[in-house]
Design an enzyme around this catalytic site. Structure first.
Site, mmCIF file in Angstrom:
data_model
loop_
_atom_site.group_PDB
_atom_site.id
_atom_site.type_symbol
_atom_site.label_atom_id
_atom_site.label_comp_id
_atom_site.label_asym_id
_atom_site.label_seq_id
_atom_site.Cartn_x
_atom_site.Cartn_y
_atom_site.Cartn_z
ATOM 1 C CG HIS A 327 -1.385 -5.798 -14.445
ATOM 2 N ND1 HIS A 327 -2.752 -5.865 -14.626
ATOM 3 C CD2 HIS A 327 0.050 -5.366 -15.097
ATOM 4 C CE1 HIS A 327 -2.121 -5.444 -16.443
ATOM 5 N NE2 HIS A 327 -0.461 -5.067 -15.885
ATOM 6 C CB CYS A 328 -6.419 -4.606 -10.961
ATOM 7 S SG CYS A 328 -6.588 -6.251 -11.602
ATOM 8 C CB ILE A 329 -3.806 -1.744 -7.211
ATOM 9 C CG1 ILE A 329 -3.184 -2.013 -7.349
ATOM 10 C CG2 ILE A 329 -5.334 -2.467 -6.987
ATOM 11 C CD1 ILE A 329 -2.964 -1.934 -5.552
#
Length: 357
Positions: A327-329
């Site tokens: 999700h962070c990327i």
């Protein structure tokens, strides 16, 4: 204008990512660096099977990007410090009356001016992405990252006390000021404050409390929550605190997703979790950790809470080793009445000046 951040389950125009470049986060070990590049590229290539993907690539990483990204993935060349698009990129919003899409450009300062982080170039990426997407840039003076907010699309947003109120991010902010800015920028009407994030997130390359590692809305009224059942892991005590805060702030149904069995790595207690997943058109991109039973269990839960979407599980260990998850990327751009399409961005872009508001 009245801006609102849609839920991640809403129709999407495309996904934005950034490609790993040499530096502190990528590391010096060639095999480990290649594993990270492969994880980022596999995520982009898998998402491109469902919707358009644009990856921002630093010129020094262009050869690796061209080698690993599929031909379906578009490339936008621009200078980078790091490569966590959820945090350095804009948060996209829509105006429900006109259908216009906007891009909130938060202040980015390296997750609270960490000694290991540089961010001069990353601080410009939100404006670069907004211009490439052809949408209005909406500047904010709040130091914030996309991984620090999760919305249900109807005005509710999850945040953590240790991020938006971090004195190294927003030293003069209080609850009211943060809530007013979230109302102005993403249409927040109900801000749910959680006390903190996972233990590992306060060490090394952590963000000191990003909410997308602990909880997410799968639909209005349903929260997916990380669970750590093993008493020997410090998050076994952390997660009940977060659950209590949720229960006190909302009557939402809470669905727990147990952590995988692995408890530690060379850096200490792991923050491996399945809450940190990516929702795209018709699919969910789930984090995998090489544990068949736990990965399968999480895949089943995600299939239940996202009916009708195909669930892909990708090995995310190389991503988590660097401080985040899948999700962070990524960062989703919602569908709307865009002023111009992003178009074919495979060629380098050289006009990278910060546009006027």
């Amino acid at each position: 204008m009245s801006w609102r951040m849609p839920a991640e389950t809403a129709p999407q125009e495309r996904t934005w990512m950034a490609f790993p470049r040499p530096g502190n986060t990528l590391g010096d070990d060639p095999a480990s660096a290649e594993a990270a590049r492969t994880a980022w590229a596999t995520t982009a290539n898998t998402i491109s099977e469902h919707q358009p993907v644009t990856v921002v690539v630093d010129p020094v990483a262009r050869a690796d990007a061209d080698r690993l990204l599929s031909g379906a993935v578009e490339v936008l060349e621009a200078p980078l410090d790091d490569f966590w698009m959820r945090d350095i990129g804009p948060t996209f919003v829509v105006d429900d009356e006109t259908g216009e899409v906007g891009a909130v450009d938060w202040v980015f300062n390296g997750w609270g001016a960490n000694a290991w982080s540089t961010w001069t170039r990353d601080a410009e990426i939100a404006a670069t992405v907004a211009r490439a997407a052809g949408v209005r840039r909406l500047p904010s003076l709040l130091v914030n990252e996309g991984g620090a907010i999760h919305v249900d699309g109807t005005g509710r947003v999850l945040v953590t006390e240790t991020v938006q109120l971090d004195p190294r991010r927003n030293p003069y902010a209080d609850h009211a000021r943060v809530e007013e800015e979230l109302a102005r920028t993403i249409g927040a009407t109900d801000v749910i404050w959680l006390p903190r994030g996972l233990t590992r997130d306060y060490d090394g390359l952590g963000t000191r409390g990003h909410v997308d590692m602990v909880a997410t809305f799968t639909e209005p009224g349903v929260v997916l929550l990380h669970a750590q059942p093993d008493p020997s892991h410090p998050d076994h005590l952390v997660m009940p605190q977060i659950r209590r805060a949720l229960e006190q702030a909302t009557d939402a149904t809470i669905v727990e997703v147990p952590a995988p069995a692995t408890l530690t790595d060379d850096g200490g207690p792991v923050d491996w979790n399945y809450v940190n997943h990516v929702v795209v058109n018709g699919a969910v991109i789930a984090c995998g950790f090489g544990e068949a039973a736990a990965d399968d269990r999480a895949r089943g839960i995600l299939a239940d809470v996202y009916p009708g979407r195909e669930v892909h599980t990708l090995d995310a260990r190389a991503v988590f080793a660097r401080g985040g998850g899948l999700h962070c990327i990524t960062q989703q751009q919602p569908a709307g009445n865009l002023r111009q399409p992003a178009g074919n961005l495979r060629q380098p872009t050289t006009d990278l000046q910060h546009p006027a508001p």
